[in-house]
Design a protein around this motif. Sequence first.
Motif, PDB file in Angstrom:
ATOM      1  N   MET A   1       0.850  -1.200   0.000  1.00  0.00           N
ATOM      2  CA  MET A   1       0.000   0.000   0.000  1.00  0.00           C
ATOM      3  C   MET A   1       0.882   1.246   0.000  1.00  0.00           C
ATOM      4  SD  MET A   1      -2.981   1.105   2.702  1.00  0.00           S
ATOM      5  CE  MET A   1      -3.917  -0.376   2.353  1.00  0.00           C
ATOM      6  N   ARG A   2       0.535   2.176  -0.858  1.00  0.00           N
ATOM      7  CA  ARG A   2       1.320   3.412  -0.955  1.00  0.00           C
ATOM      8  C   ARG A   2       1.091   4.297   0.259  1.00  0.00           C
ATOM      9  NH1 ARG A   2       1.959   5.792  -6.399  1.00  0.00           N
ATOM     10  NH2 ARG A   2       0.456   7.376  -5.796  1.00  0.00           N
ATOM     11  N   PRO A   3       2.161   4.897   0.792  1.00  0.00           N
ATOM     12  CA  PRO A   3       1.994   5.788   1.946  1.00  0.00           C
ATOM     13  C   PRO A   3       1.167   7.018   1.583  1.00  0.00           C
ATOM     14  CG  PRO A   3       4.232   5.903   1.090  1.00  0.00           C
ATOM     15  CD  PRO A   3       3.570   4.781   0.376  1.00  0.00           C
ATOM     16  N   LYS A   4       0.421   7.502   2.560  1.00  0.00           N
ATOM     17  CA  LYS A   4      -0.408   8.690   2.371  1.00  0.00           C
ATOM     18  C   LYS A   4       0.338   9.928   2.885  1.00  0.00           C
ATOM     19  CE  LYS A   4      -4.911   6.418   2.720  1.00  0.00           C
ATOM     20  NZ  LYS A   4      -6.209   6.413   3.437  1.00  0.00           N
ATOM     21  N   VAL A   5       0.263  10.999   2.090  1.00  0.00           N
ATOM     22  CA  VAL A   5       0.927  12.253   2.427  1.00  0.00           C
ATOM     23  C   VAL A   5      -0.068  13.400   2.320  1.00  0.00           C
ATOM     24  CG1 VAL A   5       2.646  13.947   1.612  1.00  0.00           C
ATOM     25  CG2 VAL A   5       3.243  11.514   1.741  1.00  0.00           C
ATOM     26  N   TYR A   6       0.005  14.307   3.281  1.00  0.00           N
ATOM     27  CA  TYR A   6      -0.799  15.533   3.202  1.00  0.00           C
ATOM     28  C   TYR A   6       0.133  16.732   3.112  1.00  0.00           C
ATOM     29  CZ  TYR A   6      -4.507  18.926   3.893  1.00  0.00           C
ATOM     30  OH  TYR A   6      -5.391  19.961   3.705  1.00  0.00           O
ATOM     31  N   ILE A   7      -0.126  17.609   2.118  1.00  0.00           N
ATOM     32  CA  ILE A   7       0.662  18.825   1.902  1.00  0.00           C
ATOM     33  C   ILE A   7      -0.207  20.014   2.280  1.00  0.00           C
ATOM     34  CG2 ILE A   7       1.942  20.199   0.216  1.00  0.00           C
ATOM     35  CD1 ILE A   7       2.265  17.637  -1.460  1.00  0.00           C
ATOM     36  N   THR A   8       0.295  20.846   3.182  1.00  0.00           N
ATOM     37  CA  THR A   8      -0.541  21.884   3.781  1.00  0.00           C
ATOM     38  C   THR A   8      -0.648  23.174   2.967  1.00  0.00           C
ATOM     39  OG1 THR A   8       1.295  22.826   5.048  1.00  0.00           O
ATOM     40  CG2 THR A   8       0.034  21.047   6.087  1.00  0.00           C
ATOM     41  N   ARG A   9       0.023  23.255   1.842  1.00  0.00           N
ATOM     42  CA  ARG A   9      -0.077  24.450   0.988  1.00  0.00           C
ATOM     43  C   ARG A   9       0.280  24.067  -0.441  1.00  0.00           C
ATOM     44  NH1 ARG A   9       0.273  29.809   2.741  1.00  0.00           N
ATOM     45  NH2 ARG A   9      -0.190  28.922   4.776  1.00  0.00           N
ATOM     46  N   ARG A  10      -0.221  24.804  -1.399  1.00  0.00           N
ATOM     47  CA  ARG A  10       0.099  24.528  -2.790  1.00  0.00           C
ATOM     48  C   ARG A  10       1.588  24.753  -3.049  1.00  0.00           C
ATOM     49  NH1 ARG A  10      -4.053  27.800  -6.413  1.00  0.00           N
ATOM     50  NH2 ARG A  10      -2.590  27.113  -8.035  1.00  0.00           N
ATOM     51  N   ILE A  11       2.231  23.765  -3.643  1.00  0.00           N
ATOM     52  CA  ILE A  11       3.646  23.836  -3.992  1.00  0.00           C
ATOM     53  C   ILE A  11       3.767  23.550  -5.489  1.00  0.00           C
ATOM     54  CG2 ILE A  11       4.440  23.209  -1.679  1.00  0.00           C
ATOM     55  CD1 ILE A  11       4.874  20.353  -2.697  1.00  0.00           C
ATOM     56  N   ASP A  46      -4.764   9.937   9.483  1.00  0.00           N
ATOM     57  CA  ASP A  46      -4.614   8.788   8.594  1.00  0.00           C
ATOM     58  C   ASP A  46      -3.486   8.959   7.574  1.00  0.00           C
ATOM     59  OD1 ASP A  46      -5.452   6.240   7.716  1.00  0.00           O
ATOM     60  OD2 ASP A  46      -6.520   7.157   6.021  1.00  0.00           O
ATOM     61  N   ILE A  47      -2.447   9.711   7.926  1.00  0.00           N
ATOM     62  CA  ILE A  47      -1.357   9.931   6.973  1.00  0.00           C
ATOM     63  C   ILE A  47      -0.037   9.381   7.518  1.00  0.00           C
ATOM     64  CG2 ILE A  47      -2.386  11.954   5.858  1.00  0.00           C
ATOM     65  CD1 ILE A  47      -0.540  13.710   7.582  1.00  0.00           C
ATOM     66  N   ASP A  48       0.852   9.076   6.575  1.00  0.00           N
ATOM     67  CA  ASP A  48       2.194   8.609   6.924  1.00  0.00           C
ATOM     68  C   ASP A  48       3.204   9.749   6.905  1.00  0.00           C
ATOM     69  OD1 ASP A  48       1.764   5.526   6.821  1.00  0.00           O
ATOM     70  OD2 ASP A  48       0.871   6.292   4.967  1.00  0.00           O
ATOM     71  N   LYS A  68      -0.439   7.177  12.493  1.00  0.00           N
ATOM     72  CA  LYS A  68       0.463   6.499  11.553  1.00  0.00           C
ATOM     73  C   LYS A  68       1.663   7.349  11.144  1.00  0.00           C
ATOM     74  CE  LYS A  68      -1.506   4.779   7.990  1.00  0.00           C
ATOM     75  NZ  LYS A  68      -2.327   4.784   6.765  1.00  0.00           N
ATOM     76  N   LEU A  69       1.710   8.584  11.603  1.00  0.00           N
ATOM     77  CA  LEU A  69       2.675   9.553  11.081  1.00  0.00           C
ATOM     78  C   LEU A  69       4.120   9.117  11.327  1.00  0.00           C
ATOM     79  CD1 LEU A  69       2.699  12.311   9.634  1.00  0.00           C
ATOM     80  CD2 LEU A  69       2.866  13.391  11.889  1.00  0.00           C
ATOM     81  N   THR A  88       9.666  13.425  18.570  1.00  0.00           N
ATOM     82  CA  THR A  88      10.721  12.445  18.842  1.00  0.00           C
ATOM     83  C   THR A  88      10.218  11.337  19.757  1.00  0.00           C
ATOM     84  OG1 THR A  88      12.378  14.196  18.605  1.00  0.00           O
ATOM     85  CG2 THR A  88      13.072  12.168  19.696  1.00  0.00           C
ATOM     86  N   GLN A  89       9.456  11.696  20.764  1.00  0.00           N
ATOM     87  CA  GLN A  89       8.912  10.707  21.691  1.00  0.00           C
ATOM     88  C   GLN A  89       7.998   9.702  21.002  1.00  0.00           C
ATOM     89  OE1 GLN A  89       7.036  13.086  24.706  1.00  0.00           O
ATOM     90  NE2 GLN A  89       8.958  13.544  25.781  1.00  0.00           N
ATOM     91  N   ARG A  90       7.403  10.136  19.891  1.00  0.00           N
ATOM     92  CA  ARG A  90       6.498   9.266  19.137  1.00  0.00           C
ATOM     93  C   ARG A  90       7.201   8.590  17.961  1.00  0.00           C
ATOM     94  NH1 ARG A  90       3.728  13.074  21.598  1.00  0.00           N
ATOM     95  NH2 ARG A  90       1.583  12.683  22.273  1.00  0.00           N
ATOM     96  N   GLY A  91       8.528   8.777  17.866  1.00  0.00           N
ATOM     97  CA  GLY A  91       9.276   8.157  16.786  1.00  0.00           C
ATOM     98  C   GLY A  91       9.055   8.792  15.432  1.00  0.00           C
ATOM     99  N   ILE A  92       8.624  10.046  15.408  1.00  0.00           N
ATOM    100  CA  ILE A  92       8.347  10.758  14.160  1.00  0.00           C
ATOM    101  C   ILE A  92       9.573  11.575  13.765  1.00  0.00           C
ATOM    102  CG2 ILE A  92       6.882  12.476  13.020  1.00  0.00           C
ATOM    103  CD1 ILE A  92       4.705  11.737  15.115  1.00  0.00           C
ATOM    104  N   ILE A  93      10.032  11.386  12.556  1.00  0.00           N
ATOM    105  CA  ILE A  93      11.181  12.133  12.041  1.00  0.00           C
ATOM    106  C   ILE A  93      10.739  13.549  11.678  1.00  0.00           C
ATOM    107  CG2 ILE A  93      12.820  12.293  10.125  1.00  0.00           C
ATOM    108  CD1 ILE A  93      12.707   9.212   9.975  1.00  0.00           C
ATOM    109  N   VAL A  94      11.564  14.534  12.026  1.00  0.00           N
ATOM    110  CA  VAL A  94      11.325  15.934  11.655  1.00  0.00           C
ATOM    111  C   VAL A  94      12.494  16.399  10.790  1.00  0.00           C
ATOM    112  CG1 VAL A  94      10.975  18.293  12.485  1.00  0.00           C
ATOM    113  CG2 VAL A  94      10.064  16.360  13.799  1.00  0.00           C
ATOM    114  N   THR A  95      12.181  17.022   9.656  1.00  0.00           N
ATOM    115  CA  THR A  95      13.231  17.512   8.756  1.00  0.00           C
ATOM    116  C   THR A  95      12.997  18.972   8.403  1.00  0.00           C
ATOM    117  OG1 THR A  95      12.087  16.894   6.707  1.00  0.00           O
ATOM    118  CG2 THR A  95      13.452  15.203   7.751  1.00  0.00           C
TER     119      THR A  95
END
Length: 320
Positions: A1-11, A46-48, A68-69, A88-95
């Motif tokens: 299954m392909r990961p789901k992504v949400y983009i918060t602004r038009r790019i 519901d996004i990765d 799922k993030l 970080t506590q939830r294991g979510i990478i920030v870039t």
Amino acid sequence: MRPKVYITRRIPSAVVAKIQEVCEVEMWQEEDIPVPREVLEDKVKDIDGLYCLLTESIDESLLQRANKLKVISNMAVGFNNIDVEAATQRGIIVTNTPGVLTETTADLTFALLMATARRLVEASDYLREGSWKTWSPMLLTGQDVYGATLGIIGLGRIGESLAKRAKGFDMRVLYHNRSRKEQAEQVLGLEYKELDALLKQSDFVCVLTPYSPETRNLIGERELSLMKSTAILINTARGGIVDEAALYQALSNGAIWAAGLDVFEEEPVKPDHPLLTLPNVVTLPHIGSASIQTRTKMAELAALNLLQALRGEGPAHRVN
């Protein structure tokens, strides 16, 4: 299954297409309106991957909904809009997207410095409103930039690039940083100063330090009182680093000569903000990195960070 992504602004569409090769993508479509909080709270369930901007507050309450993030890709150098510890506590990478906007932001910082020093906005308004009747010796006179002393608070990539531009104007360049940078001192001819000394000696003070609890209101009433009455304050970092109420008072009573601001504590700034009423303030809507080329590079780098994280690779620009 392909990961789901949400983009918060038009790019840029080419960047979206790159993400769509790997992911199922949904994007907020309003150009000038940030995604509403309630929409983001719903989408994050519901996004990765989340591709966001500084306009979004990614706090602990939002992250509690993110079942799922895996990654938050911030299209910015700064990341004070994200609760990195909670992620970080939830294991979510920030870039983030450092490097690509360095030169563009340094250009804007020096342009804002010159526009403020030479009263360019005032002069343009004066002409357009029909006030220009004759040449006058002291009409709209400003401050010299060439040969003046520049103080840089925060000597990161942008600070060093700003120093290079200043050297082209034969400026004496002072800097204050958490740690000394002796190589930059040697290569660029910079002088390290404690903050108080820098404020007292500089004709121009440029704020370029990252925003953090330690730098909040770093420049307040006491610091402004140390500056020359002819000095100019430039802030292209973050609004909360400068105490805006104290800055308004210093500009109103002549404690300092002028200010150039690309950032505010609350953005977008309200039209009735006191600083916007002063003729000796040049204000911009947070456009430090706003060139077509640079914003495109930022979008591409944020997409690369996102995809690397979702593929299980170590993103080059991970901040946690």
